[in-house]
Design an enzyme around this catalytic site. Structure first.
Site, PDB file in Angstrom:
ATOM      1  N   GLY A 174       0.775  -1.239   0.000  1.00  8.83           N
ATOM      2  CA  GLY A 174       0.000   0.000   0.000  1.00  8.83           C
ATOM      3  C   GLY A 174       0.806   1.289   0.000  1.00  8.83           C
TER       4      GLY A 174
ATOM      5  N   GLU B  70       3.756   4.261   6.204  1.00  2.18           N
ATOM      6  CA  GLU B  70       2.516   3.484   6.087  1.00  2.18           C
ATOM      7  C   GLU B  70       1.529   4.200   5.179  1.00  2.18           C
ATOM      8  OE1 GLU B  70       0.815   1.004   6.314  1.00  2.18           O
ATOM      9  OE2 GLU B  70       0.882  -0.060   8.208  1.00  2.18           O
ATOM     10  N   ASP B  71       0.636   3.436   4.574  1.00  3.34           N
ATOM     11  CA  ASP B  71      -0.429   4.058   3.806  1.00  3.34           C
ATOM     12  C   ASP B  71      -1.500   4.619   4.751  1.00  3.34           C
ATOM     13  OD1 ASP B  71      -1.289   1.522   4.631  1.00  3.34           O
ATOM     14  OD2 ASP B  71      -1.834   0.816   2.632  1.00  3.34           O
TER      15      ASP B  71
ATOM     16  N   ASP C  63      -5.230   2.272  10.815  1.00  2.28           N
ATOM     17  CA  ASP C  63      -6.654   2.007  10.987  1.00  2.28           C
ATOM     18  C   ASP C  63      -6.865   1.529  12.429  1.00  2.28           C
ATOM     19  OD1 ASP C  63      -9.301   1.646  10.020  1.00  2.28           O
ATOM     20  OD2 ASP C  63      -8.917  -0.419   9.503  1.00  2.28           O
TER      21      ASP C  63
ATOM     22  N   LYS D 286      -7.083   6.947  10.432  1.00  2.82           N
ATOM     23  CA  LYS D 286      -8.525   6.867  10.730  1.00  2.82           C
ATOM     24  C   LYS D 286      -8.683   6.726  12.229  1.00  2.82           C
ATOM     25  CE  LYS D 286     -10.432   4.224   6.788  1.00  2.82           C
ATOM     26  NZ  LYS D 286     -10.673   2.823   6.383  1.00  2.82           N
TER      27      LYS D 286
ATOM     28  N   PHE E 103     -13.869   3.188   3.352  1.00  4.89           N
ATOM     29  CA  PHE E 103     -12.845   2.327   2.777  1.00  4.89           C
ATOM     30  C   PHE E 103     -12.338   3.033   1.515  1.00  4.89           C
ATOM     31  CE2 PHE E 103     -11.069  -1.131   0.289  1.00  4.89           C
ATOM     32  CZ  PHE E 103     -10.262  -1.726   1.254  1.00  4.89           C
ATOM     33  N   VAL E 104     -11.058   3.425   1.532  1.00  4.67           N
ATOM     34  CA  VAL E 104     -10.536   4.238   0.431  1.00  4.67           C
ATOM     35  C   VAL E 104      -9.704   3.398  -0.541  1.00  4.67           C
ATOM     36  CG1 VAL E 104     -10.538   6.337   1.830  1.00  4.67           C
ATOM     37  CG2 VAL E 104      -8.450   4.948   1.719  1.00  4.67           C
TER      38      VAL E 104
ATOM     39  N   ASP F 275      -5.666  -0.395  -2.298  1.00  3.41           N
ATOM     40  CA  ASP F 275      -6.358  -1.319  -3.208  1.00  3.41           C
ATOM     41  C   ASP F 275      -7.709  -1.750  -2.663  1.00  3.41           C
ATOM     42  OD1 ASP F 275      -5.326  -3.033  -1.056  1.00  3.41           O
ATOM     43  OD2 ASP F 275      -5.894  -4.707  -2.337  1.00  3.41           O
TER      44      ASP F 275
ATOM     45  N   ARG G 217      -4.810   0.511  -7.228  1.00  3.44           N
ATOM     46  CA  ARG G 217      -3.623   1.112  -6.604  1.00  3.44           C
ATOM     47  C   ARG G 217      -3.016   2.233  -7.440  1.00  3.44           C
ATOM     48  NH1 ARG G 217      -2.120  -2.133  -2.228  1.00  3.44           N
ATOM     49  NH2 ARG G 217      -2.309  -4.388  -2.512  1.00  3.44           N
TER      50      ARG G 217
HETATM   51  P1  5GP Z   1      -4.677  -1.774  10.803  1.00  5.01           P
HETATM   52  O1  5GP Z   1      -3.760  -2.903  11.142  1.00  5.01           O
HETATM   53  O2  5GP Z   1      -4.245  -0.427  11.372  1.00  5.01           O
HETATM   54  O3  5GP Z   1      -6.100  -2.082  11.140  1.00  5.01           O
HETATM   55  O4  5GP Z   1      -4.743  -1.655   9.249  1.00  5.01           O
HETATM   56  C1  5GP Z   1      -3.706  -1.243   8.543  1.00  5.01           C
HETATM   57  C2  5GP Z   1      -3.844  -1.711   7.118  1.00  5.01           C
HETATM   58  O5  5GP Z   1      -5.184  -1.947   6.711  1.00  5.01           O
HETATM   59  C3  5GP Z   1      -3.363  -0.613   6.231  1.00  5.01           C
HETATM   60  O6  5GP Z   1      -1.975  -0.634   6.090  1.00  5.01           O
HETATM   61  C4  5GP Z   1      -4.101  -0.896   4.946  1.00  5.01           C
HETATM   62  O7  5GP Z   1      -3.354  -1.794   4.171  1.00  5.01           O
HETATM   63  C5  5GP Z   1      -5.394  -1.523   5.385  1.00  5.01           C
HETATM   64  N1  5GP Z   1      -6.499  -0.550   5.355  1.00  5.01           N
HETATM   65  C6  5GP Z   1      -7.084   0.085   6.388  1.00  5.01           C
HETATM   66  N2  5GP Z   1      -8.051   0.924   5.979  1.00  5.01           N
HETATM   67  C7  5GP Z   1      -8.072   0.837   4.632  1.00  5.01           C
HETATM   68  C8  5GP Z   1      -8.856   1.478   3.608  1.00  5.01           C
HETATM   69  O8  5GP Z   1      -9.725   2.339   3.826  1.00  5.01           O
HETATM   70  N3  5GP Z   1      -8.577   1.123   2.328  1.00  5.01           N
HETATM   71  C9  5GP Z   1      -7.631   0.188   2.008  1.00  5.01           C
HETATM   72  N4  5GP Z   1      -7.443  -0.100   0.729  1.00  5.01           N
HETATM   73  N5  5GP Z   1      -6.863  -0.427   2.942  1.00  5.01           N
HETATM   74  C10 5GP Z   1      -7.091  -0.100   4.229  1.00  5.01           C
HETATM   75 MG    MG Z   2      -0.623  -1.028   4.958  1.00  2.52          MG
END
Ligand code: 5GP
Ligand code: MG
Length: 188
Positions: free
Chosen positions: A47, A102-103, A106, A134, A160-161, A167, A173
């Site tokens: 990402g 990081e992208d 969440d 987020k 969800f972006v 992706d 992407r």
């Molecule tokens: P976390 O472990 O913080 O819950 O999630 C991190 C990962 O979830 C991010 O690096 C990303 O890859 C994915 N993710 C979280 N929210 C989104 C979203 O809105 N869109 C997409 N495409 N991936 C997300």
């Molecule tokens: Mg990620």
């Protein structure tokens, strides 16, 4: 076929993203230029690949670049909550200043796992630079290491972006902007 097919709305345009990435690059340059050791910039694949590529060109310092891969998603839009490092670092981060790119942050699960990993590898500090955050969805608290700092491009509403590295099922992407998919795109 039009690339933007299936996109309901754009949250950040290419211009807005590049302007913010430029600001983040200047902040990182300012904060790291006085450190004796050159930083290791680690992109979280897949990402963060586009953000990483744009960001490092705006950091005016010598650095090392590497990637790490963490798997926590299936093909859906909800994390399974148990991230697993599926491709390790090539660079040795012992005694180094790591900047994790990081992208999005969440729930915080991925970041917390990565920070623990960098700590276990002996990084002397761990900073995080994420394009999006987020905060409404945070479940796991994480702590940066040493003089680590937190950098964030934009606060993201609870959508969800896709695009600019993000992706849905490995697609979208390459869009130059960050947007939200039409709900019917999730349906089979
Ligand atoms: P976390 O472990 O913080 O819950 O999630 C991190 C990962 O979830 C991010 O690096 C990303 O890859 C994915 N993710 C979280 N929210 C989104 C979203 O809105 N869109 C997409 N495409 N991936 C997300
Ligand atoms: Mg990620």
């Amino acid at each position: 076929m039009d690339l933007s097919n299936g996109i309901e709305k754009i949250l950040w345009t290419e211009e807005q993203i590049l302007e913010r990435v430029s600001e983040l690059g200047s902040e990182l340059t300012r904060d790291f230029k006085s450190r004796a050791i050159t930083p290791v910039v680690v992109g979280v694949a897949t990402g963060a690949f586009m953000f990483l590529a744009d960001l490092v060109r705006k950091i005016q310092l010598p650095m090392t670049v590497d990637f790490i891969r963490v798997e926590s998603y299936g093909s859906g839009t909800v994390s399974n909550g148990k991230p697993r490092i599926s491709c390790e670092l090539k660079v040795d981060v012992r005694g180094k200043h790591v900047i994790l790119v990081e992208d999005i942050v969440d729930t915080g699960n991925t970041l917390s796992c990565l920070i623990d990993y960098m700590k276990s590898k002996g990084a002397s500090s761990v900073s995080v630079c994420t394009l999006l955050d987020k905060p409404a969805r945070r479940k796991v608290h994480f702590e940066l290491v040493g003089e680590g700092k937190y950098y964030c491009g934009f606060k993201c509403p609870d959508y969800f972006v896709v695009g600019y590295g993000f992706d849905f099922d490995e697609q979208y992407r390459n869009l130059p902007f960050v947007g939200v998919l039409k709900p019917e795109m999730y349906e089979p």
